[in-house]
Design a protein around this motif. Sequence first.
Motif, PDB file in Angstrom:
ATOM      1  N   MET A 161      -9.428 -23.879  19.883  1.00  0.00           N
ATOM      2  CA  MET A 161     -10.483 -23.978  20.897  1.00  0.00           C
ATOM      3  C   MET A 161     -11.363 -25.202  20.640  1.00  0.00           C
ATOM      4  SD  MET A 161     -10.836 -22.123  23.459  1.00  0.00           S
ATOM      5  CE  MET A 161     -12.534 -22.352  23.927  1.00  0.00           C
ATOM      6  N   ALA A 162     -11.619 -25.906  21.699  1.00  0.00           N
ATOM      7  CA  ALA A 162     -12.537 -27.037  21.564  1.00  0.00           C
ATOM      8  C   ALA A 162     -13.917 -26.517  21.172  1.00  0.00           C
ATOM      9  CB  ALA A 162     -12.630 -27.783  22.882  1.00  0.00           C
ATOM     10  N   ARG A 163     -14.599 -27.322  20.401  1.00  0.00           N
ATOM     11  CA  ARG A 163     -15.966 -26.970  20.029  1.00  0.00           C
ATOM     12  C   ARG A 163     -16.875 -27.597  21.077  1.00  0.00           C
ATOM     13  NH1 ARG A 163     -18.251 -30.455  16.283  1.00  0.00           N
ATOM     14  NH2 ARG A 163     -20.331 -29.902  15.622  1.00  0.00           N
ATOM     15  N   ILE A 164     -17.648 -26.772  21.743  1.00  0.00           N
ATOM     16  CA  ILE A 164     -18.387 -27.282  22.889  1.00  0.00           C
ATOM     17  C   ILE A 164     -19.800 -27.718  22.526  1.00  0.00           C
ATOM     18  CG2 ILE A 164     -19.117 -26.755  25.256  1.00  0.00           C
ATOM     19  CD1 ILE A 164     -16.992 -24.547  25.260  1.00  0.00           C
ATOM     20  N   ASN A 165     -20.417 -27.011  21.579  1.00  0.00           N
ATOM     21  CA  ASN A 165     -21.832 -27.233  21.322  1.00  0.00           C
ATOM     22  C   ASN A 165     -22.117 -27.546  19.867  1.00  0.00           C
ATOM     23  OD1 ASN A 165     -22.962 -26.547  23.998  1.00  0.00           O
ATOM     24  ND2 ASN A 165     -21.956 -24.584  23.590  1.00  0.00           N
ATOM     25  N   THR A 171      -6.016 -30.051  24.666  1.00  0.00           N
ATOM     26  CA  THR A 171      -5.851 -28.606  24.722  1.00  0.00           C
ATOM     27  C   THR A 171      -4.375 -28.242  24.574  1.00  0.00           C
ATOM     28  OG1 THR A 171      -7.763 -28.526  26.174  1.00  0.00           O
ATOM     29  CG2 THR A 171      -6.419 -26.552  26.084  1.00  0.00           C
ATOM     30  N   GLU A 191      -3.413 -28.620  20.935  1.00  0.00           N
ATOM     31  CA  GLU A 191      -3.889 -27.469  20.164  1.00  0.00           C
ATOM     32  C   GLU A 191      -2.984 -26.260  20.321  1.00  0.00           C
ATOM     33  OE1 GLU A 191      -7.886 -26.548  21.325  1.00  0.00           O
ATOM     34  OE2 GLU A 191      -8.604 -27.138  19.337  1.00  0.00           O
ATOM     35  N   ASN A 235     -24.019 -33.434  22.121  1.00  0.00           N
ATOM     36  CA  ASN A 235     -22.635 -33.871  21.950  1.00  0.00           C
ATOM     37  C   ASN A 235     -22.306 -35.049  22.852  1.00  0.00           C
ATOM     38  OD1 ASN A 235     -23.050 -32.083  24.047  1.00  0.00           O
ATOM     39  ND2 ASN A 235     -20.931 -31.411  24.099  1.00  0.00           N
ATOM     40  N   PHE A 243     -16.458 -34.518  17.890  1.00  0.00           N
ATOM     41  CA  PHE A 243     -17.314 -33.390  18.224  1.00  0.00           C
ATOM     42  C   PHE A 243     -16.536 -32.194  18.736  1.00  0.00           C
ATOM     43  CE2 PHE A 243     -20.023 -30.578  20.311  1.00  0.00           C
ATOM     44  CZ  PHE A 243     -21.191 -30.630  19.583  1.00  0.00           C
ATOM     45  N   GLN A 244     -15.676 -32.440  19.727  1.00  0.00           N
ATOM     46  CA  GLN A 244     -15.076 -31.307  20.439  1.00  0.00           C
ATOM     47  C   GLN A 244     -13.785 -30.789  19.803  1.00  0.00           C
ATOM     48  OE1 GLN A 244     -15.726 -30.440  24.149  1.00  0.00           O
ATOM     49  NE2 GLN A 244     -17.527 -31.701  24.405  1.00  0.00           N
ATOM     50  N   PHE A 245     -13.043 -31.704  19.189  1.00  0.00           N
ATOM     51  CA  PHE A 245     -11.762 -31.290  18.596  1.00  0.00           C
ATOM     52  C   PHE A 245     -11.680 -31.757  17.137  1.00  0.00           C
ATOM     53  CE2 PHE A 245     -11.073 -31.402  23.147  1.00  0.00           C
ATOM     54  CZ  PHE A 245     -10.315 -30.265  23.394  1.00  0.00           C
ATOM     55  N   PRO A 246     -12.648 -31.358  16.326  1.00  0.00           N
ATOM     56  CA  PRO A 246     -12.682 -31.885  14.950  1.00  0.00           C
ATOM     57  C   PRO A 246     -11.409 -31.568  14.162  1.00  0.00           C
ATOM     58  CG  PRO A 246     -14.230 -30.053  15.220  1.00  0.00           C
ATOM     59  CD  PRO A 246     -13.752 -30.419  16.586  1.00  0.00           C
ATOM     60  N   ARG A 263      -9.235 -34.143  27.574  1.00  0.00           N
ATOM     61  CA  ARG A 263      -9.352 -32.730  27.205  1.00  0.00           C
ATOM     62  C   ARG A 263      -8.076 -31.960  27.537  1.00  0.00           C
ATOM     63  NH1 ARG A 263     -13.282 -29.385  26.019  1.00  0.00           N
ATOM     64  NH2 ARG A 263     -14.953 -30.756  26.664  1.00  0.00           N
ATOM     65  N   VAL A 287     -18.027 -33.246  29.355  1.00  0.00           N
ATOM     66  CA  VAL A 287     -18.835 -33.241  28.136  1.00  0.00           C
ATOM     67  C   VAL A 287     -20.018 -32.300  28.312  1.00  0.00           C
ATOM     68  CG1 VAL A 287     -20.193 -34.676  26.565  1.00  0.00           C
ATOM     69  CG2 VAL A 287     -18.065 -35.559  27.509  1.00  0.00           C
ATOM     70  N   ARG A 341     -16.580 -34.679  11.256  1.00  0.00           N
ATOM     71  CA  ARG A 341     -16.959 -33.619  12.187  1.00  0.00           C
ATOM     72  C   ARG A 341     -18.400 -33.906  12.570  1.00  0.00           C
ATOM     73  NH1 ARG A 341     -15.626 -27.940  12.890  1.00  0.00           N
ATOM     74  NH2 ARG A 341     -17.531 -26.879  13.499  1.00  0.00           N
TER      75      ARG A 341
END
Lengths: 577, 178
Positions: free
Chosen positions: B1-5, A488, A491, A195, A315-318, A484, A169, A576
């Motif tokens: 792509m993962a959203r990091i920030n 990935t 995706e 995040n 957050f990371q994979f909306p 993750r 994270v 999101r």
Amino acid sequence: MTKTSVIIDGRAVTVDEGATILEAAKTINVRVPTLCHLHLEDLQMVNQVASCRLCVVEVAGRKPLLPACATPVAEGMEVRTNSKRVLAARRAVLELLLSDHPTDCLICVKSTNCELQKLAHDFAIDRERFRWEVNDYPEDTGSRALKRDPNKCIMCRRCETMCSEIQTVGVLTANGRGFEAIVGPAGMKPVLDTNCTFCGQCVTVCPTGALTGVSYVQDVWEALFDTSKTVVVQVAPAIRAAIGEEFGMAPGTAIPGRLAAGLRRLGFDAVFDTTFGADLTIMEESREIVERLHDQHHLPLLTSCCPGWINFLEFQFPDLRDIASTCKSPQQMVGTIAKTYYAERIGKRAEDIVMVAVMPCLAKKYEAARPEHTDSGVPDVDYVITTRELSKMLKEAGIDLRYIEDESFDNPLGESTGAGVIFGATGGVLEAALRTVYEQVNERELEDVNFTAVRGMQGVKEAEIRLNGKVVRVAAASGLGNARKLLTKIEKGESTYDVIEIMACPGGCINGGGQPYSQERAERIQARIEALYAVDKGQAVRKSHENPSVQRLYEEFLGEPGSEKAHKLLHTVYFRR
Amino acid sequence: MARINPEPKERLLATEGYAELDAYIDGLHLEPEAPRRKDTLIQALHRAQIIFGYLPDEVQLHIANRFYIPHAEVSGVVGFYNFFTTEPKGQYQVSVCMGTACYVLGADKVLQEFERLLGIRSGEISDNGKFSLDSLRCVGACGLAPVVTINDRVYGKVKPDAVEGIVEHYLVEEAQEA
């Protein structure tokens, strides 16, 4: 493997080449004190920043003292771990660490579980040799879940290693340098602005009171003594397998009956079991699974019980939000049903009921406070307290779980199955779902309910089952770094799974951020997992769809799984973040 | 792509600056999963500070996203090095060296004199944005101690009574340009 022989305190030791002095010393039971060092073998996590210097030792022929945790052994090396020079240096190091650390141990939530406090105790520190400036940063409690007290940070950076390497994270970093240096979010922002998933794994590795949870104990006491309210409680499966530790019981002692009795003594008007919500989740989720498999869309289905994981996803994979199950978590399902169905049954309004949830988790606190979780018209869950907080309430009230008779949970939201109980361990949600989906699709009884392939501490576990002659591939991942990897792949279109269970904490809820602290972490986690599976095995009913109270809830109130009413009350939406 | 920030709360700096920074970062050919992609982070931050004068959150986040790393990693680097600043600097950036040689020859008194004349403390910027004042550690010109740098110009053997003349010089230069 090549071996290396060294002499530690005059005793010959042979260890694998590349082992550290600390590891070598351990093999002959020489205890070198450590503070920043942390090696979690089950997670393959090593925090080896060597920043605290408490483990320094003297090596013949080397002028400076060397940190045992980060110095590899060399053939013929002669090490002294307790010479005058070593002990004086360690004492000075500890005294300097204490020189700017708050001395409010009496009112620190981490007291008796603090590694710095324990070292001060072990070293018989009885005065403040150095006392100069102290940092004066404000506490950060704005997330309503994770509490940061930067003044108690000792820069060990265990939290940073956990957050960045295991959970991937990456919220935490060292801010500034020298005396002012503090680990925290970028630019010392509040965690709510980052995040952070509130998984709380940082809390499980913090040696001091710098990272803890936001407490709701006082709110719960107030509710309990408010005669105008009906105060009900639900306990997550993982609590029964861990709270005994706080009362000196052996790790792995599951005490659901005593826990129910203890909660009743505290004054709760009804004692419910989150496992009921788990069974309900399975009813809704298995319907989703069957539908999606049939239509071959929105696959793989991602489970949605774990709020830390959901925060990570949002957050990371909306863009993958729409493949997550829309089922609320068991906690929120019990909250909603308590304030609608149960409220109706006892002739109360939703606003007259206070729902307290006891969770092994900090993210559950954040989840309960999310504005969308108000389907009963008021917050469906009012307060979330952790295993640790509950044990303190019990102790304050003089209730000792060692000396209390088993009692049962209150119906209807207290009836549970083995399937609901194993929700507390990684793979458990998936296994519970498979037990139900198998029977619903194949329309025959499952011969062996134990899907052992998805159990255990391994980061990602997979299995295949045949549904209607078709092979369905499933996986369970715990730890967000493992999540993750799977996401990935999804995706990139490389995933071949149909259903994936994800839990944010390595090992699942039994290793959550709200569970009793432990220095022997790996053994405890294993013991807690085994305790849950033992409860499952001993349960008469082990499949969610056979829970009589759940069946009655559908007959009397919800209709059938996936009905309009079920959708309104038991499903949610993701954003999101 | 993962959203990091997270997205920056505000984005106030000029798009031309970002275009220039992006062109620079494009030249680094960063790959999302390459383990060594962070090797050039410091250069990129350096470049960004030349372009924008400072590294506020919005710039840090932009760079973090371009490097496919969490904001915390960028922030950690920015916070570690004195060279990087998250606050805007004045048009004239006065830096007084407080390294050992300068210090023993009275750099602290030189700094005090700048503070008195400019009416700001070390680490601050004057209200009109003209001057900012900082101390730094050793510029490698100990033979010239005490040393003061103002933008790219180096002043050696600075005594407290010379400070007024230096400040005046920049005020005059400023007036002439205007």
